[in-house]
Design a protein around this motif. Structure first.
Motif, PDB file in Angstrom:
ATOM      1  N   HIS A  94       0.705  -1.412   0.051  1.00 10.63           N
ATOM      2  CA  HIS A  94      -0.073  -0.318  -0.059  1.00 10.63           C
ATOM      3  C   HIS A  94       0.811   0.968  -0.193  1.00 10.63           C
ATOM      4  CE1 HIS A  94      -3.135   2.793   2.378  1.00 10.63           C
ATOM      5  NE2 HIS A  94      -3.078   2.843   1.336  1.00 10.63           N
ATOM      6  N   LEU A  95       1.896   1.384   0.537  1.00  5.49           N
ATOM      7  CA  LEU A  95       2.177   2.865   1.194  1.00  5.49           C
ATOM      8  C   LEU A  95       3.896   2.571   1.301  1.00  5.49           C
ATOM      9  CD1 LEU A  95      -0.056   4.982   3.612  1.00  5.49           C
ATOM     10  CD2 LEU A  95       0.908   4.912   0.699  1.00  5.49           C
ATOM     11  N   SER A  96       4.355   1.591   1.038  1.00 11.47           N
ATOM     12  CA  SER A  96       6.166   0.705   1.438  1.00 11.47           C
ATOM     13  C   SER A  96       6.507   1.097   2.174  1.00 11.47           C
ATOM     14  CB  SER A  96       6.925   1.623   0.259  1.00 11.47           C
ATOM     15  OG  SER A  96       6.292   1.372  -1.348  1.00 11.47           O
ATOM     16  N   VAL A  97       5.463   0.866   3.496  1.00  8.83           N
ATOM     17  CA  VAL A  97       5.877   0.910   4.693  1.00  8.83           C
ATOM     18  C   VAL A  97       5.989  -0.013   5.419  1.00  8.83           C
ATOM     19  CG1 VAL A  97       5.090   3.349   5.744  1.00  8.83           C
ATOM     20  CG2 VAL A  97       3.768   1.089   5.889  1.00  8.83           C
ATOM     21  N   GLU A  98       6.544  -0.561   6.350  1.00  8.04           N
ATOM     22  CA  GLU A  98       7.234  -1.746   6.740  1.00  8.04           C
ATOM     23  C   GLU A  98       5.786  -2.200   7.814  1.00  8.04           C
ATOM     24  OE1 GLU A  98      10.902  -1.883   9.075  1.00  8.04           O
ATOM     25  OE2 GLU A  98      11.704  -0.868   7.592  1.00  8.04           O
ATOM     26  N   LEU A  99       6.029  -3.597   7.875  1.00  9.85           N
ATOM     27  CA  LEU A  99       4.681  -3.642   8.655  1.00  9.85           C
ATOM     28  C   LEU A  99       4.391  -3.991   9.590  1.00  9.85           C
ATOM     29  CD1 LEU A  99       4.629  -6.489   5.642  1.00  9.85           C
ATOM     30  CD2 LEU A  99       2.887  -4.902   5.692  1.00  9.85           C
ATOM     31  N   GLU A 100       5.223  -4.456  11.104  1.00  8.08           N
ATOM     32  CA  GLU A 100       5.706  -5.264  11.527  1.00  8.08           C
ATOM     33  C   GLU A 100       4.263  -3.603  12.715  1.00  8.08           C
ATOM     34  OE1 GLU A 100       7.744  -4.268  10.564  1.00  8.08           O
ATOM     35  OE2 GLU A 100       9.689  -4.225  11.757  1.00  8.08           O
ATOM     36  N   PHE A 101       3.392  -4.204  13.969  1.00  7.81           N
ATOM     37  CA  PHE A 101       3.607  -3.805  14.878  1.00  7.81           C
ATOM     38  C   PHE A 101       4.118  -3.403  16.104  1.00  7.81           C
ATOM     39  CE2 PHE A 101      -0.930  -6.052  13.441  1.00  7.81           C
ATOM     40  CZ  PHE A 101      -1.555  -4.631  13.726  1.00  7.81           C
ATOM     41  N   GLN A 102       4.824  -4.779  15.851  1.00  6.52           N
ATOM     42  CA  GLN A 102       6.544  -4.370  17.292  1.00  6.52           C
ATOM     43  C   GLN A 102       7.044  -5.394  16.841  1.00  6.52           C
ATOM     44  OE1 GLN A 102       5.274  -4.686  21.333  1.00  6.52           O
ATOM     45  NE2 GLN A 102       3.671  -5.832  21.106  1.00  6.52           N
ATOM     46  N   GLU A 103       8.151  -5.130  17.329  1.00  9.96           N
ATOM     47  CA  GLU A 103       9.690  -6.159  16.802  1.00  9.96           C
ATOM     48  C   GLU A 103       8.984  -7.497  16.579  1.00  9.96           C
ATOM     49  OE1 GLU A 103      13.256  -5.808  19.140  1.00  9.96           O
ATOM     50  OE2 GLU A 103      14.238  -7.216  17.389  1.00  9.96           O
ATOM     51  N   ASP A 127       6.188  -8.748  14.990  1.00  7.43           N
ATOM     52  CA  ASP A 127       4.981  -9.425  15.478  1.00  7.43           C
ATOM     53  C   ASP A 127       3.930  -8.678  13.856  1.00  7.43           C
ATOM     54  OD1 ASP A 127       2.120  -9.525  16.670  1.00  7.43           O
ATOM     55  OD2 ASP A 127       2.339  -8.572  17.701  1.00  7.43           O
ATOM     56  N   PHE A 128       4.197 -10.064  12.823  1.00  8.99           N
ATOM     57  CA  PHE A 128       3.584  -9.411  11.817  1.00  8.99           C
ATOM     58  C   PHE A 128       2.544 -10.068  11.757  1.00  8.99           C
ATOM     59  CE2 PHE A 128       8.201  -8.931  10.963  1.00  8.99           C
ATOM     60  CZ  PHE A 128       8.566  -7.760  10.448  1.00  8.99           C
ATOM     61  N   LEU A 129       1.474 -10.771  12.654  1.00 11.88           N
ATOM     62  CA  LEU A 129       0.937 -11.946  11.963  1.00 11.88           C
ATOM     63  C   LEU A 129      -0.362 -11.249  12.489  1.00 11.88           C
ATOM     64  CD1 LEU A 129       2.290 -14.987  12.739  1.00 11.88           C
ATOM     65  CD2 LEU A 129       1.955 -13.886  10.364  1.00 11.88           C
ATOM     66  N   ASP A 130      -1.548 -11.592  12.976  1.00  9.98           N
ATOM     67  CA  ASP A 130      -2.755 -11.216  12.709  1.00  9.98           C
ATOM     68  C   ASP A 130      -2.782 -11.663  14.229  1.00  9.98           C
ATOM     69  OD1 ASP A 130      -3.321 -13.753  12.151  1.00  9.98           O
ATOM     70  OD2 ASP A 130      -5.753 -12.781  10.995  1.00  9.98           O
ATOM     71  N   LEU A 131      -3.762 -11.413  15.323  1.00  6.62           N
ATOM     72  CA  LEU A 131      -4.352 -11.983  16.876  1.00  6.62           C
ATOM     73  C   LEU A 131      -4.028 -13.570  16.762  1.00  6.62           C
ATOM     74  CD1 LEU A 131      -6.835  -9.686  18.880  1.00  6.62           C
ATOM     75  CD2 LEU A 131      -4.151  -9.858  19.005  1.00  6.62           C
ATOM     76  N   ASP A 132      -4.993 -14.464  15.577  1.00  9.43           N
ATOM     77  CA  ASP A 132      -4.936 -15.652  16.311  1.00  9.43           C
ATOM     78  C   ASP A 132      -3.605 -16.386  15.059  1.00  9.43           C
ATOM     79  OD1 ASP A 132      -5.500 -15.326  13.707  1.00  9.43           O
ATOM     80  OD2 ASP A 132      -7.876 -15.862  13.548  1.00  9.43           O
ATOM     81  N   GLY A 133      -2.532 -14.952  14.278  1.00 10.23           N
ATOM     82  CA  GLY A 133      -1.575 -15.637  14.187  1.00 10.23           C
ATOM     83  C   GLY A 133      -1.826 -16.750  12.795  1.00 10.23           C
ATOM     84  N   LEU A 153      -3.232 -15.028   9.578  1.00 10.60           N
ATOM     85  CA  LEU A 153      -2.787 -13.884   8.513  1.00 10.60           C
ATOM     86  C   LEU A 153      -1.416 -13.331   8.408  1.00 10.60           C
ATOM     87  CD1 LEU A 153      -6.108 -13.725   7.245  1.00 10.60           C
ATOM     88  CD2 LEU A 153      -4.441 -14.430   5.594  1.00 10.60           C
ATOM     89  N   ILE A 154      -0.635 -12.420   7.784  1.00 12.03           N
ATOM     90  CA  ILE A 154      -0.090 -11.237   8.281  1.00 12.03           C
ATOM     91  C   ILE A 154      -0.699 -10.187   7.627  1.00 12.03           C
ATOM     92  CG2 ILE A 154       1.683 -10.352   7.030  1.00 12.03           C
ATOM     93  CD1 ILE A 154       3.014 -12.742   5.270  1.00 12.03           C
ATOM     94  N   GLN A 155      -0.537  -9.201   9.124  1.00  9.99           N
ATOM     95  CA  GLN A 155      -1.365  -8.067   8.936  1.00  9.99           C
ATOM     96  C   GLN A 155       0.053  -7.030   9.388  1.00  9.99           C
ATOM     97  OE1 GLN A 155      -4.223  -7.604  12.122  1.00  9.99           O
ATOM     98  NE2 GLN A 155      -5.186  -6.275  11.397  1.00  9.99           N
ATOM     99  N   CYS A 156      -0.699  -5.466   7.887  1.00 10.76           N
ATOM    100  CA  CYS A 156      -0.276  -4.546   8.376  1.00 10.76           C
ATOM    101  C   CYS A 156      -0.313  -3.609   9.227  1.00 10.76           C
ATOM    102  CB  CYS A 156      -0.346  -3.774   7.023  1.00 10.76           C
ATOM    103  SG  CYS A 156       0.309  -2.066   6.592  1.00 10.76           S
ATOM    104  N   SER A 157       0.347  -3.204  10.223  1.00 11.73           N
ATOM    105  CA  SER A 157      -0.127  -2.309  11.804  1.00 11.73           C
ATOM    106  C   SER A 157      -0.594  -0.789  11.077  1.00 11.73           C
ATOM    107  CB  SER A 157       0.945  -2.269  12.107  1.00 11.73           C
ATOM    108  OG  SER A 157       2.226  -1.530  11.800  1.00 11.73           O
ATOM    109  N   THR A 158       0.154  -0.465   9.764  1.00 14.57           N
ATOM    110  CA  THR A 158      -1.032   1.042   9.589  1.00 14.57           C
ATOM    111  C   THR A 158      -2.131   0.549   9.006  1.00 14.57           C
ATOM    112  OG1 THR A 158       1.365   0.945   8.890  1.00 14.57           O
ATOM    113  CG2 THR A 158       0.017   2.739   7.928  1.00 14.57           C
ATOM    114  N   HIS A 159      -2.198  -0.096   8.063  1.00 12.94           N
ATOM    115  CA  HIS A 159      -3.780   0.108   8.553  1.00 12.94           C
ATOM    116  C   HIS A 159      -4.832  -1.237   8.019  1.00 12.94           C
ATOM    117  CE1 HIS A 159      -2.108   3.547   5.669  1.00 12.94           C
ATOM    118  NE2 HIS A 159      -3.189   4.527   6.355  1.00 12.94           N
TER     119      HIS A 159
END
Ligand code: FES
Length: 111
Positions: A43-52, A54-60, A62-68
């Protein structure tokens, strides 16, 4: 090749980020398989993770982008929902040797 980690450092259902080169990548293990993508939201070429690491959604699932909140299939990088729906995460070339995960830099792939 660039050493990322031991495969034993990447647990089932977890993700790890690596800022070893100028292009950060992350790895996910799902159903025993390892997937590695560039850490860049289509989407905006930013990094995805919520925190170090941590790239997945709550139940693990799917991969989730933390921005949108875009959600990506772990196996394919396909964006299933969010502002970049239909786009894909960019896969990173990797290999596993002697239980070590290595990144294959793009310039090594083309030669
Ligand atoms: S930057 Fe990832 S969904 Fe907008």
């Amino acid at each position: 090749m660039i050493e990322l980690c031991s495969v034993h450092d990447l647990n089932e259902g977890e993700s790890l980020g690596f800022n070893i080169t100028d292009k950060p990548v992350f790895a996910v293990r799902k159903d025993g398989d390892i997937f590695v993508y560039h850490n860049e939201c289509p989407h905006l070429s930013v990094e995805l993770e919520f925190q170090e690491n941590d790239f997945l959604d709550l139940d693990g699932a799917l991969i989730q982008c933390s921005t949108h909140g875009a959600l990506f299939e772990i196996e394919t990088g396909h964006c299933l929902s969010g502002p970049c729906q239909g786009d894909y995460l960019k896969p990173a070339e990797f290999t596993v040797r002697d239980e070590v995960l290595y990144l294959v830099p793009e310039k090594e792939i083309s030669t």
